[in-house]
Design a protein around this motif. Sequence first.
Motif, PDB file in Angstrom:
ATOM      1  N   LEU A 166       0.829  -1.199   0.000  1.00 25.61           N
ATOM      2  CA  LEU A 166       0.000   0.000   0.000  1.00 25.61           C
ATOM      3  C   LEU A 166       0.863   1.248   0.000  1.00 25.61           C
ATOM      4  CD1 LEU A 166      -2.882  -0.570   2.542  1.00 25.61           C
ATOM      5  CD2 LEU A 166      -3.099   0.225   0.215  1.00 25.61           C
ATOM      6  N   LEU A 188       3.139   1.187  -3.605  1.00 24.92           N
ATOM      7  CA  LEU A 188       2.551   1.148  -4.941  1.00 24.92           C
ATOM      8  C   LEU A 188       2.223   2.550  -5.428  1.00 24.92           C
ATOM      9  CD1 LEU A 188      -0.088  -1.727  -5.075  1.00 24.92           C
ATOM     10  CD2 LEU A 188       2.000  -1.548  -6.383  1.00 24.92           C
ATOM     11  N   TYR A 195      -2.991   2.278  -8.018  1.00 24.04           N
ATOM     12  CA  TYR A 195      -3.148   0.903  -7.548  1.00 24.04           C
ATOM     13  C   TYR A 195      -3.357   0.872  -6.036  1.00 24.04           C
ATOM     14  CZ  TYR A 195      -1.219  -0.089 -12.125  1.00 24.04           C
ATOM     15  OH  TYR A 195      -1.001  -0.125 -13.459  1.00 24.04           O
ATOM     16  N   SER A 196      -2.625   1.750  -5.330  1.00 26.00           N
ATOM     17  CA  SER A 196      -2.711   1.699  -3.869  1.00 26.00           C
ATOM     18  C   SER A 196      -4.097   2.112  -3.394  1.00 26.00           C
ATOM     19  CB  SER A 196      -1.621   2.566  -3.235  1.00 26.00           C
ATOM     20  OG  SER A 196      -1.902   3.911  -3.403  1.00 26.00           O
ATOM     21  N   TYR A 247       0.511   0.989   7.723  1.00 27.28           N
ATOM     22  CA  TYR A 247       0.541   1.784   6.492  1.00 27.28           C
ATOM     23  C   TYR A 247       0.926   3.224   6.781  1.00 27.28           C
ATOM     24  CZ  TYR A 247      -1.449   4.656   2.779  1.00 27.28           C
ATOM     25  OH  TYR A 247      -1.633   5.606   1.812  1.00 27.28           O
ATOM     26  N   LYS A 254       4.205   4.858   5.202  1.00 26.54           N
ATOM     27  CA  LYS A 254       4.046   5.955   4.247  1.00 26.54           C
ATOM     28  C   LYS A 254       5.084   7.055   4.513  1.00 26.54           C
ATOM     29  CE  LYS A 254       1.482   7.480   0.894  1.00 26.54           C
ATOM     30  NZ  LYS A 254       1.513   6.730  -0.355  1.00 26.54           N
TER      31      LYS A 254
END
Lengths: 361, 421
Positions: free
Chosen positions: B226, B229, B233-234, B308, B312
């Motif tokens: 996630l 990508l 897509y994510s 995530y 990130k």
Amino acid sequence: MSKNPEFVKFDKVDKSYDGKVLVVKDLQLDIAEGEFITMLGPSGSGKTTCLMMLAGFETPTHGEILLDGNIISNIPPHKRGIGMVFQNYALFPHMTVYENLAFPLRVRKVEKDEIDKKVDKALSMVSLSGFETRMPAQLSGGQQQRVAVARALVFDPAVVLMDEPLGALDKNLRESMQYEIKHIHESIGVTVVYVTHDQSEALTMSNRIAVFNDGKVQQLSNPAELYEKPVNSFVAEFIGENNTFNGEVVDIAKDKCKVKLANSEILANPISVKSKGEKTTVSLRPERALINPIDKMDNMFTGKIEEVIYHGDHTRVRLNLLGSSEFILKVPNSTSNLELKVSQDINIGWNSTDARALDPK
Amino acid sequence: MSSETKQILTTDGIPLEVSLKKAEKKNKIKAFLLVAPLLLFLIITYIFPIGDMFMRSVDDKMITNMLPKTFKAMEKWENLDELPPEEVFSAFYFDFKLLVKKQEQGKLGQRLNKEKNGFNSITKKLLRQIKRKKIDENANIKEQLMKVHKRWRSVEYWQAIKRTAPPYTMAKYLKGMDMYFAPDGSIAQVDEDRRIHRILWLRTLEIAFFVTLFCFFMGYPIAHLLATLPMKYSNLLMICVLLPFWTSLLVRTASWMILLQQQGLVNDFFVMIGLVSDDNRPEMMYNKVGTYVAMTQILLPFMVLPLYSVMKTISPSLMRAGKSLGGTPFVAFWKVYFPLTIPGIGAGCLLVFILAIGYYITPALVGGASGTLISNQIAFHMKTTLDWSFASAMGLMLLTGVLVIYWIYNKLVGVDNIKLG
């Protein structure tokens, strides 16, 4: 020790991300051992892609990259032995300065004593001795930068890549870091490939500069030649300031040509024009045009002052000359200052050798 | 610097500190007013119910209120190995008579029966005697009471009454751990074949631990994908991760029932590819397997989201730096990337573990007998046996367990290291 002039070699390298657009087109570039070469260009010109291909994070779509005679396209990044300084430094935030520097040595299974010695040496090289136990977050931007440089050099790589390493620093710090990196390079003689979009940085630091635009190297030469003798109008525009005239060649000799502008004619140095009737852009550096020249010059015109801007060490004068109101003059701030007033008429002269007739824009 | 700091005055001659306080006061009041609704909400919906739960779990006032004279008289009962003196007997008789008048003697019998088996029948017998007016209140009540039933002559029963004297008791907590107060007041273990709670506690911990582990191993790669990508897509993947959140918990659990039952889709598939024979389908529901599968799926987003949000923020150039400095992809991951995700791992694991330890609906539906958790037992006592004080006690034990885990986590990793987003 003889230096290998083809220590790093890009051989007909193409790169495309999507199969439709070539980001790098047929790149042919040789980098000599111990050289400080800068890839300079606007963003999106393919310079960072070239660096990433050399580091191993991108693979060339076509062509080969050679390091010291060996093809490295299939070698993963961690086996290339190339040091890299990243744009945002990429210091490991959970490690101390010492651990950051020791990382490349530890993964190479270097002895503890040897690591200590090398880290010490690298830190003193960037004058950060005594900072071993600090965390990166406790350092200023300039210090982080120097740690990043030290980390890229600590394992004695053959080549060090720098991807806009000074982009985040303020102007004064950037300038002092430029000299520092240059001195480090001179003292240890490592090959440096440096990427920047800042032309003054490139001119200050490099042995040679490759100007990138549109995926191609536009010109590869030393800083002085790049500035004095740009081979095309993109380079002339991109490096330093530039006055341009668009016109058509009406007469051409071996080292002189006559260019017809909208309503006058000037003499220029034919660089990329070959014959009569060709369109051309004539490029002239602002400091090469003089006010009331004493020596005889083959281009003499009268212009009207539109604007006078004081810059401290020099004064910038915008003239309306030969139908263009964008003609810039740089007048040094000397004791014999001229009286420059707006809407005053002045005589301007320059030598045709300095007015380079290049490809049309 | 001198030890006494000189008071700094503003230009008007007011001390700087006073002036500063005055200026800040308005802001402080404003800030407090902004958080006041939340504070009130927390007090009403959280602190007050927990306090109430605690009071309920230790409350034993009922019997204290029922037998006031008895307990007063019992203060003079010195040798506990012998029968209490006559005053205790007569006080108990009058207390009991009062209860009979209020028709509450039944409750007393039940309550005392919990303390010691046999009370129910002897209180009933005493009731009959009182109704037939067989007891002469002017004679020696001790003598008469001892004749009603032989158990009234046994010191153990009087000891049992005395044990119920304090208005608060920890008995429910002991019961939650399969222990009880023995007649002599010491703590004893329940017979081995009747220890159900301890098994449930251990199973709850085990299932919560493994569900957390499964969520971690499944969630980590998803979160990494996630975070790395490209956006288009994510976003799609993120929707897939969040989709369970938008579906009712009951629906999700029910769909697992459809999938996992013996005639369900998963078993059909196994039979189809020849993994198992048709008459030997494995049971994947109404046992631990069902609980593991369904809870892992349901709690997965709680692991993915904190991971995530941490991943990130990790610059991709760090991994590149690790590789360019000579680390293999694994070394770069293990030495550079993984340590930076620890705050997310901590947050995700803590969240999933705490949610799992108190999970109720899913184990109730797919867990069967071997897959239910302590929360199901709490619900059972809330709804079926109506023993709310026991349910409260177990609820508080669960809460204490969670706090202990939180404390351990704080010691090991540090709470400031948690990152939820």
